[in-house]
Motif scaffolding. Structure first.
Motif, PDB file in Angstrom:
ATOM      1  N   GLY A   1       0.786  -1.231   0.000  1.00 22.40           N
ATOM      2  CA  GLY A   1       0.000   0.000   0.000  1.00 22.40           C
ATOM      3  C   GLY A   1       0.814   1.274   0.000  1.00 22.40           C
ATOM      4  O   GLY A   1       0.258   2.365   0.102  1.00 22.40           O
ATOM      5  N   ASP A   2       2.139   1.166  -0.130  1.00 23.62           N
ATOM      6  CA  ASP A   2       3.011   2.342  -0.130  1.00 23.62           C
ATOM      7  C   ASP A   2       3.867   2.358  -1.388  1.00 23.62           C
ATOM      8  O   ASP A   2       4.024   1.340  -2.074  1.00 23.62           O
ATOM      9  CB  ASP A   2       3.933   2.335   1.099  1.00 23.62           C
ATOM     10  CG  ASP A   2       3.163   2.406   2.401  1.00 23.62           C
ATOM     11  OD1 ASP A   2       2.288   3.288   2.506  1.00 23.62           O
ATOM     12  OD2 ASP A   2       3.422   1.587   3.299  1.00 23.62           O
ATOM     13  N   ASP A   3       4.425   3.534  -1.680  1.00 17.97           N
ATOM     14  CA  ASP A   3       5.378   3.657  -2.788  1.00 17.97           C
ATOM     15  C   ASP A   3       6.734   3.134  -2.333  1.00 17.97           C
ATOM     16  O   ASP A   3       7.284   3.599  -1.325  1.00 17.97           O
ATOM     17  CB  ASP A   3       5.502   5.116  -3.232  1.00 17.97           C
ATOM     18  CG  ASP A   3       4.253   5.607  -3.945  1.00 17.97           C
ATOM     19  OD1 ASP A   3       3.509   4.763  -4.475  1.00 17.97           O
ATOM     20  OD2 ASP A   3       4.011   6.828  -3.954  1.00 17.97           O
ATOM     21  N   ASN A   4       7.257   2.164  -3.067  1.00 21.68           N
ATOM     22  CA  ASN A   4       8.559   1.569  -2.762  1.00 21.68           C
ATOM     23  C   ASN A   4       9.536   1.907  -3.880  1.00 21.68           C
ATOM     24  O   ASN A   4       9.260   1.643  -5.054  1.00 21.68           O
ATOM     25  CB  ASN A   4       8.447   0.054  -2.628  1.00 21.68           C
ATOM     26  CG  ASN A   4       7.560  -0.367  -1.478  1.00 21.68           C
ATOM     27  OD1 ASN A   4       8.028  -0.664  -0.394  1.00 21.68           O
ATOM     28  ND2 ASN A   4       6.244  -0.393  -1.719  1.00 21.68           N
ATOM     29  N   GLU A   5      10.648   2.501  -3.521  1.00 16.66           N
ATOM     30  CA  GLU A   5      11.632   2.931  -4.522  1.00 16.66           C
ATOM     31  C   GLU A   5      12.589   1.792  -4.870  1.00 16.66           C
ATOM     32  O   GLU A   5      13.122   1.116  -3.996  1.00 16.66           O
ATOM     33  CB  GLU A   5      12.425   4.129  -4.011  1.00 16.66           C
ATOM     34  CG  GLU A   5      13.378   4.707  -5.061  1.00 16.66           C
ATOM     35  CD  GLU A   5      14.163   5.905  -4.550  1.00 16.66           C
ATOM     36  OE1 GLU A   5      14.542   6.761  -5.357  1.00 16.66           O
ATOM     37  OE2 GLU A   5      14.405   5.970  -3.319  1.00 16.66           O
ATOM     38  N   ILE A   6      12.783   1.588  -6.167  1.00 17.37           N
ATOM     39  CA  ILE A   6      13.729   0.602  -6.684  1.00 17.37           C
ATOM     40  C   ILE A   6      14.829   1.365  -7.418  1.00 17.37           C
ATOM     41  O   ILE A   6      14.536   2.249  -8.237  1.00 17.37           O
ATOM     42  CB  ILE A   6      13.055  -0.393  -7.641  1.00 17.37           C
ATOM     43  CG1 ILE A   6      11.777  -0.962  -7.022  1.00 17.37           C
ATOM     44  CG2 ILE A   6      14.019  -1.511  -8.019  1.00 17.37           C
ATOM     45  CD1 ILE A   6      11.989  -1.775  -5.794  1.00 17.37           C
TER      46      ILE A   6
END
Length: 420
Positions: free
Chosen positions: A75-80
């Motif tokens: 449910g969150d923005d995850n940075e790759i």
């Protein structure tokens, strides 16, 4: 064979080939065009051969690596991040295609850039998972070409990697920082004045002006021959249980996530804050039966146990059995505790059937039942219908809201809805 797997033609190659074919076609009618076409064909083949030789001449030419956390937050923005180094002796054009987990259904992911010789560049993108579980990343594909960009070489890195998507630990950390800094008032947690004394004894101390005379310890006063009072502190190590319904109604989606996911994320935040405030946190999950009971504890591994317990919880299409839940709670939870019950009801009748079990739980514990407010339904109710389909949708929404409001849950009363 390996050469053929890495050798790729670019759109520019196809464009130039089409132009040469057209020149040959019109060359049958105009001799000068036929001669130009032959010169262009020979030059083009020479350029393709030279560019291919340059791209495939060295082995350690490009280094790329995908950087991602061992777990992702639901449910969150995850940075790759992608770290890429150009070891060629010249500048290159790059096209990066990362094979994302199939659950995202993204088929056009692409990053294009130019990297100078001997330089390292970091690229980043964001993914937003909306379902817990195990996600499988594929290969990291890098297509390299020279400034001519006629042919390209494909290099594959990070063949495959599995990563688990846990409940929203990003939100958990956000509120954890607020709890440590005593900033929870910013999100609605207020301090209230308490009347009376808590029951947790701390120490006996000498009486000073202003102490409550009702706390005087007469036995200690007789021994010391001076006034001594009992000193109390706020009760700690209280048990807080998040009880999560995993029945049919919790399957309802909202903003691509199910109600169960929202309940799990919320219970994770509450449990973490409880542990920070020196209380004990536990988890109970149920549907037609009680699936798991994690006893409330306060230790260094309790948060990990809660995460692992909630990681693979899924809803099903069975009705939740509150009678069974009440029996298990009476059997397993002996000490009076705070129970946070996350559930949802579609109609007033379904709520009324469970009230006796709620009363049974509230006799031994402090029970708080948490419902979900249907924002999408509210928008349908109060937005003006502009088409026939919207009128149908609004009519059904009003009927559904009327059934819910008869149970006095919701933030508007029946008369207001009828007037509107």
């Amino acid at each position: 064979m390996k050469f053929l797997k890495e050798f790729y033609l670019t759109p520019r190659f196809l464009l130039i080939t089409a132009i040469i074919v057209l020149l040959f076609f019109f060359g049958y009618f105009f001799d000068p065009l036929f001669f130009i076409a032959k010169i262009l064909l020979i030059s083009f083949i020479t350029v393709v051969f030279v560019e291919t030789l340059i791209l495939f001449s060295t082995k350690k030419n490009i280094f790329a690596k995908r950087i991602l956390s061992e777990r992702l937050s639901n449910g969150d923005d995850n940075e790759i991040k992608i770290i890429l180094t150009n070891n060629y002796s010249f500048d290159v054009n790059l096209k990066i295609i990362d094979e994302l987990p199939f659950i995202f259904q993204i088929r056009d992911f692409e990053i294009s850039s130019k990297v100078e010789s001997g330089k390292t560049k970091i690229f980043s993108y964001v993914i937003h998972p909306v379902k817990r579980g195990e996600y499988q990343f594929g290969a990291l594909n890098v297509f390299v070409s020279t400034i001519l960009n006629i042919v390209s070489r494909r290099l594959k890195f990070e063949q495959s990697k599995s990563v688990k998507v846990y409940p929203s630990y990003i939100q958990m950390r956000k509120y954890q920082i607020m709890a440590i800094a005593d900033r929870l008032m910013e999100v609605g947690v207020k301090k209230v004045r308490r009347i009376g004394h808590s029951m947790e004894f701390e120490q006996i101390k000498e009486y000073v002006r202003g102490d409550d005379y009702r706390t005087i310890n007469w036995k200690a006063t007789a021994r010391k021959r001076q006034l001594m009072v009992n000193h109390y502190i706020d009760e700690r190590a209280q048990q807080i249980y998040s009880i999560i319904d995993m029945g049919r109604t919790m399957k309802m989606p909202f903003d691509q996530m199910s109600l169960l996911d929202y309940a799990i994320n919320t219970s994770l935040v509450i449990s973490n804050i409880a542990l920070l405030k020196h209380d004990k946190a536990g988890i109970v999950t149920f549907n037609n039966k009680v699936n798991s009971v994690l006893p409330a504890e306060r230790n260094s591994v309790q948060m990990k146990k809660i995460l692992d317990s909630l990681y693979k919880q899924e809803t099903n299409f069975l009705e939740s059995d509150y009678e069974n839940l009440a029996g298990v709670v009476r059997e397993k939870i002996k000490q009076r505790s705070l129970l946070l019950l996350f559930t949802n009801f579609e109609t007033a009748n379904s709520l009324k059937r469970q009230i006796p079990y709620f009363k049974s739980l509230s006799r031994s514990h402090l029970l708080i039942v948490i419902f979900f407010f249907n924002v999408g339904l509210d928008e349908l109710l109060y937005n003006k219908a502009k088409s026939l389909d919207e009128i149908y949708h609004k009519t059904i929404a009003e009927k559904f809201a009327y059934e819910n409001l008869k149970s006095d849950i919701g933030h508007k009363n029946k008369d207001n809805l009828t007037d509107k």
